[in-house]
Design an enzyme around this catalytic site. Sequence first.
Site, PDB file in Angstrom:
ATOM      1  CG  HIS A 276      -1.418   1.482   1.285  1.00 60.11           C
ATOM      2  ND1 HIS A 276      -2.808   1.896   0.732  1.00 60.11           N
ATOM      3  CD2 HIS A 276      -1.150   2.470   2.174  1.00 60.11           C
ATOM      4  CE1 HIS A 276      -2.735   3.104   1.097  1.00 60.11           C
ATOM      5  NE2 HIS A 276      -1.960   3.484   2.122  1.00 60.11           N
TER       6      HIS A 276
ATOM      7  CG  HIS B 105       1.056   6.754   0.028  1.00 58.94           C
ATOM      8  ND1 HIS B 105       0.162   7.642   0.226  1.00 58.94           N
ATOM      9  CD2 HIS B 105       0.312   5.657   0.884  1.00 58.94           C
ATOM     10  CE1 HIS B 105      -0.911   7.694   0.973  1.00 58.94           C
ATOM     11  NE2 HIS B 105      -0.660   6.193   1.498  1.00 58.94           N
TER      12      HIS B 105
HETATM   13 FE   LIG Z   1      -1.905   5.271   3.065  1.00 59.13          FE
END
Ligand SMILES: [Fe+2]
Length: 297
Positions: free
Chosen positions: A152, A157
């Site tokens: 993740h 990001h």
């Molecule tokens: Fe996050």
Amino acid sequence: MIDTAADPVIDPRGVNSGVAPVTYGHGERPPRGDYEQARADYTCEQDWGAYSAADHELYRRLYERQAAQLSGLACEEFIDAVGQLGSPAQIPRFDALSEKLQRATRWEVVAVPGLIPEEAFFSLLSQRRFPVTGWIRKPEEFDYVVEPDVFHDLFGHVPLLFNPMFADYMQAYGAGGLKASRLESCEYLARLYWYTVEFGLIDTPAGLRAYGAGILSSAGELRHSVTSREPQRLGFDLERIMRTRYKIDSYQSTYFVIDSFKQLFDATAPDFEPIYEDVAGRPELTTEVRLPSDRVF
Ligand SMILES: [Fe+2]
């Protein structure tokens, strides 16, 4: 994602003395990650050699599943930069990734054991250092993991940190967060992060696209957020967002849509203190509610 419940004490003795673990939500889940090895600022070494062949294989499967559905759903800036993560065949080395990021936008990624307290998180962002969880989920968590893991944090990001305007927004957010901590307004900033960095949509000439990491790293929510008729999609409105609660255990009922990353960056320019005061004086909003003033997409 940041934790909003725990309030651990940072050990002033500093390096490698261990820091208090942080858990997600309100307490029942045991912490994941080895906080013993973390420095006072919660960063630690990425123990790349400790990843097993099965860990790398799981990362590859996660990467390939998400990459296959980016076209038409993810914003162009994300698609253009995702290749900077390197080969999908193995979990990237953070130091090599940081070299590329440094050259592009003067950011770097740093390893952390897992969730970290808000103030440590804001502080790292304000220094253009993005904290990435070291551990990867278990195979049985392939479809869903509660806490953010290395997949993740990296896949969701890091690509947009290669975009100069978004990179500046993230630093401004961190600096604003440090100030909000002093004003005890972190919940408002957590909502801003949630509805932009994690679950934001952007309006483009080709249609709505996702830029939020929580969406981009999710197997099901990427398509849901952009194409489903169920959720409402509302124009970005800073105060509206700060008043709006969010869901951590299901797809979002409401997404907020920005016109550009510049709009996002410009929104962080004013002094938030009078905005916090204004928001504090008005009722909180549930995730489903729609206001007459909402700009509906
Ligand atoms: Fe996050």
